[in-house]
Design a protein around this motif. Structure first.
Motif, PDB file in Angstrom:
ATOM      1  N   PRO A  71       0.814  -1.226   0.000  1.00 30.10           N
ATOM      2  CA  PRO A  71       0.000   0.000   0.000  1.00 30.10           C
ATOM      3  C   PRO A  71       0.845   1.273   0.000  1.00 30.10           C
ATOM      4  CG  PRO A  71      -0.912  -1.594   1.533  1.00 30.10           C
ATOM      5  CD  PRO A  71       0.421  -2.124   1.115  1.00 30.10           C
ATOM      6  N   LEU A  72       1.962   1.239   0.722  1.00 28.18           N
ATOM      7  CA  LEU A  72       2.878   2.381   0.719  1.00 28.18           C
ATOM      8  C   LEU A  72       3.585   2.496  -0.625  1.00 28.18           C
ATOM      9  CD1 LEU A  72       4.609   2.062   4.223  1.00 28.18           C
ATOM     10  CD2 LEU A  72       2.997   3.828   3.510  1.00 28.18           C
ATOM     11  N   GLU A  73       4.076   1.371  -1.099  1.00 27.55           N
ATOM     12  CA  GLU A  73       4.864   1.361  -2.330  1.00 27.55           C
ATOM     13  C   GLU A  73       4.059   1.830  -3.532  1.00 27.55           C
ATOM     14  OE1 GLU A  73       8.152  -1.695  -4.160  1.00 27.55           O
ATOM     15  OE2 GLU A  73       6.253  -2.544  -3.469  1.00 27.55           O
ATOM     16  N   LEU A  74       2.777   1.499  -3.558  1.00 33.89           N
ATOM     17  CA  LEU A  74       1.948   1.818  -4.722  1.00 33.89           C
ATOM     18  C   LEU A  74       1.301   3.191  -4.646  1.00 33.89           C
ATOM     19  CD1 LEU A  74       0.157  -1.612  -5.231  1.00 33.89           C
ATOM     20  CD2 LEU A  74       2.063  -0.691  -6.545  1.00 33.89           C
ATOM     21  N   HIS A  75       0.950   3.644  -3.440  1.00 34.84           N
ATOM     22  CA  HIS A  75       0.110   4.838  -3.346  1.00 34.84           C
ATOM     23  C   HIS A  75       0.707   6.010  -2.569  1.00 34.84           C
ATOM     24  CE1 HIS A  75      -3.097   2.474  -5.121  1.00 34.84           C
ATOM     25  NE2 HIS A  75      -2.892   1.544  -4.218  1.00 34.84           N
ATOM     26  N   VAL A  76       1.794   5.785  -1.848  1.00 37.68           N
ATOM     27  CA  VAL A  76       2.374   6.873  -1.049  1.00 37.68           C
ATOM     28  C   VAL A  76       3.783   7.236  -1.519  1.00 37.68           C
ATOM     29  CG1 VAL A  76       3.073   7.612   1.266  1.00 37.68           C
ATOM     30  CG2 VAL A  76       0.983   6.273   0.972  1.00 37.68           C
ATOM     31  N   LEU A  77       4.645   6.242  -1.629  1.00 36.83           N
ATOM     32  CA  LEU A  77       6.045   6.514  -1.952  1.00 36.83           C
ATOM     33  C   LEU A  77       6.268   7.131  -3.331  1.00 36.83           C
ATOM     34  CD1 LEU A  77       7.850   3.462  -0.315  1.00 36.83           C
ATOM     35  CD2 LEU A  77       7.317   5.711   0.633  1.00 36.83           C
ATOM     36  N   PRO A  78       5.460   6.789  -4.352  1.00 34.26           N
ATOM     37  CA  PRO A  78       5.672   7.470  -5.641  1.00 34.26           C
ATOM     38  C   PRO A  78       5.531   8.984  -5.545  1.00 34.26           C
ATOM     39  CG  PRO A  78       4.323   5.516  -5.952  1.00 34.26           C
ATOM     40  CD  PRO A  78       4.463   5.717  -4.463  1.00 34.26           C
ATOM     41  N   LYS A  79       4.749   9.469  -4.596  1.00 34.34           N
ATOM     42  CA  LYS A  79       4.522  10.908  -4.454  1.00 34.34           C
ATOM     43  C   LYS A  79       5.365  11.529  -3.336  1.00 34.34           C
ATOM     44  CE  LYS A  79      -0.219  10.289  -6.055  1.00 34.34           C
ATOM     45  NZ  LYS A  79      -1.657  10.375  -5.715  1.00 34.34           N
ATOM     46  N   LEU A  80       5.606  10.769  -2.267  1.00 32.81           N
ATOM     47  CA  LEU A  80       6.272  11.349  -1.092  1.00 32.81           C
ATOM     48  C   LEU A  80       7.586  10.651  -0.730  1.00 32.81           C
ATOM     49  CD1 LEU A  80       3.150  11.768   1.253  1.00 32.81           C
ATOM     50  CD2 LEU A  80       4.194  13.483  -0.240  1.00 32.81           C
ATOM     51  N   GLY A  81       7.987   9.667  -1.503  1.00 37.46           N
ATOM     52  CA  GLY A  81       9.162   8.872  -1.151  1.00 37.46           C
ATOM     53  C   GLY A  81      10.436   9.663  -0.974  1.00 37.46           C
ATOM     54  N   GLU A  82      10.636  10.707  -1.789  1.00 38.06           N
ATOM     55  CA  GLU A  82      11.871  11.488  -1.726  1.00 38.06           C
ATOM     56  C   GLU A  82      11.781  12.674  -0.771  1.00 38.06           C
ATOM     57  OE1 GLU A  82      14.607  10.431  -3.227  1.00 38.06           O
ATOM     58  OE2 GLU A  82      13.377   8.715  -3.824  1.00 38.06           O
ATOM     59  N   VAL A  83      10.647  12.853  -0.131  1.00 35.23           N
ATOM     60  CA  VAL A  83      10.471  13.969   0.801  1.00 35.23           C
ATOM     61  C   VAL A  83      11.053  13.602   2.161  1.00 35.23           C
ATOM     62  CG1 VAL A  83       8.774  15.450   1.952  1.00 35.23           C
ATOM     63  CG2 VAL A  83       8.366  14.653  -0.392  1.00 35.23           C
ATOM     64  N   PRO A  84      11.867  14.486   2.776  1.00 35.43           N
ATOM     65  CA  PRO A  84      12.355  14.213   4.131  1.00 35.43           C
ATOM     66  C   PRO A  84      11.179  13.952   5.063  1.00 35.43           C
ATOM     67  CG  PRO A  84      13.516  16.078   3.192  1.00 35.43           C
ATOM     68  CD  PRO A  84      12.406  15.747   2.243  1.00 35.43           C
TER      69      PRO A  84
END
Length: 395
Positions: free
Chosen positions: A127-140
């Motif tokens: 759920p994180l990998e598909l819906h959260v990290l693509p948008k926020l993964g590089e954010v501190p």
């Protein structure tokens, strides 16, 4: 002859009129007409003059400017371009920021021991990998707030409510993990985001289960002893989840008992005991019928490698024109127990591998009702195979 250093003073810096002033050693002050000013350093590297800014006089004191100047002059004396070196260090520092993707992976690693099969199926992280990290993964992670979370989950909040809920739950765990690492995070960000998103309009869809009265007719269609048919028949007879069933091994069977390792039992995390499944005579016959397909000790191997997939069994039912899913046979069995027998709830739930009762009740009730479950699974097999179609009011 060395150039004189420290020619300026704090008072001079403050009172200086617009212009450029040397402090010595390549350190200069550029005073502007608006009263502000900028420190900069001039050095020569490989015969090339370089000029780098050291900050505003409103933010960097004369002492701090001199310390910076000496630091970068040392690099220049070693033949290192100070401007390029500073940029290199900045990029490395950005890479070393605790971005959400890194913290999420670290949190996942730390929780693997608690997850079924050490999380190899990927269901916890997906759920994180598909819906959260693509948008926020590089954010501190320290910069993430409820607005970021809301924007990331908004596209699926109403259309994929359960997935969104899981993503929000995992993200909350990741933020707590970040706090444990000593990072400055908002532990309430997920709850605030939930408030911003509002109540989900998504209606959960329960897994379609075949009515128990129809199970015998379907069971008869599985007579041909293929791997898929045998797996579906065993799934029906044992009422277990497809995961343990697909990984069923011959060395887990002793006599009339199949023992599922504790780590394969969903919903039994924290328990060290394995789960014993009584096998009816019909189920034992399936064990023998599966032996020609044996590969590496598995009863139901895949076509080329590994074991049969849950999708394979599902496709078989879909191809037969059925709207039901393999997992639904657990509901079929449970409905049969509720409508056709007087089996106590705690025994019925134990048949499904569920942890029944409160923590205190479980502390005192250590039995797994194996003897009673042997009778139940025998009667279920008789019903499924058409040997017994009577009611079980006295059972």
């Amino acid at each position: 002859m060395a150039r004189p250093l420290h020619k300026l003073s704090a008072a001079t810096v403050k009172a200086a009129v617009p212009g450029k002033y040397s402090d010595g050693g390549g350190l200069w002050l550029h005073k502007r007409r608006d009263g502000g000013g900028q420190w900069f350093l001039r050095v020569t590297v490989h015969g090339r003059r370089r000029e780098m800014g050291l900050g505003s006089i409103n933010e960097v004191t004369l002492k701090e400017a001199r310390e910076q100047a000496e630091h970068w002059r040392l690099h220049a004396r070693k033949g290192i371009d100070p401007i390029k070196e500073r940029e290199k260090q900045r990029r490395e520092a950005e890479r070393n920021l605790h971005c959400l993707a890194d913290v999420a992976l670290d949190a996942f690693e730390s929780r693997k021991a608690e997850l079924k099969g050490d999380g190899k199926a990927g269901r916890w992280f997906s759920p994180l990998e598909l819906h959260v990290l693509p948008k926020l993964g590089e954010v501190p992670v320290s910069d993430i707030d409820q607005i970021d979370i809301r924007d990331a989950l908004k596209p699926i909040w109403h259309s994929k409510g359960e997935t969104a809920r899981k993503a929000l739950n995992r993200l909350s765990i990741v933020l707590r993990h970040a706090a444990a690492l000593g990072l400055d995070v908002d532990l309430q960000a997920t709850e605030k985001a939930k408030a911003l998103l509002g109540k989900s309009r998504h209606t959960p869809q329960h897994i379609a289960a075949m009515p128990w009265i129809e199970v015998p007719d379907f069971y008869r269609t599985l007579e041909e002893p293929t791997t898929t048919n045998l797996a579906l028949r065993m799934l029906i007879l044992t009422a277990v989840r497809s995961g343990p069933l697909r990984f069923m091994r011959y060395d887990q069977i002793e006599g009339e008992i199949w023992t599922i390792p504790a780590e394969q039992m969903k919903g039994r995390l924290g328990q060290t005991s394995d789960f014993r499944v009584p096998l009816s005579d019909e189920a034992l016959q399936l064990v023998d019928l599966a032996r020609p397909f044996d590969r590496e000790g598995y009863l139901f191997p895949g076509l080329r490698k590994g074991v049969i997939s849950d999708m394979t069994m599902g496709k078989h039912m879909k191809k037969a024109g059925l709207p039901f899913r393999p997992h639904g046979f657990r509901s079929s069995f449970r409905d049969w127990l509720a409508e056709q027998t007087r089996v106590p709830r705690e025994i019925a739930e134990t048949c499904l591998g569920h942890v029944a009762g409160s923590q205190v009740e479980r502390a005192y009730l250590r039995t797994d009702f194996l003897e009673q479950r042997c009778l139940i699974m025998t009667e279920w097999a008789r019903f499924v195979t058409g040997e017994n179609e009577e009611n079980y009011d006295d059972f």
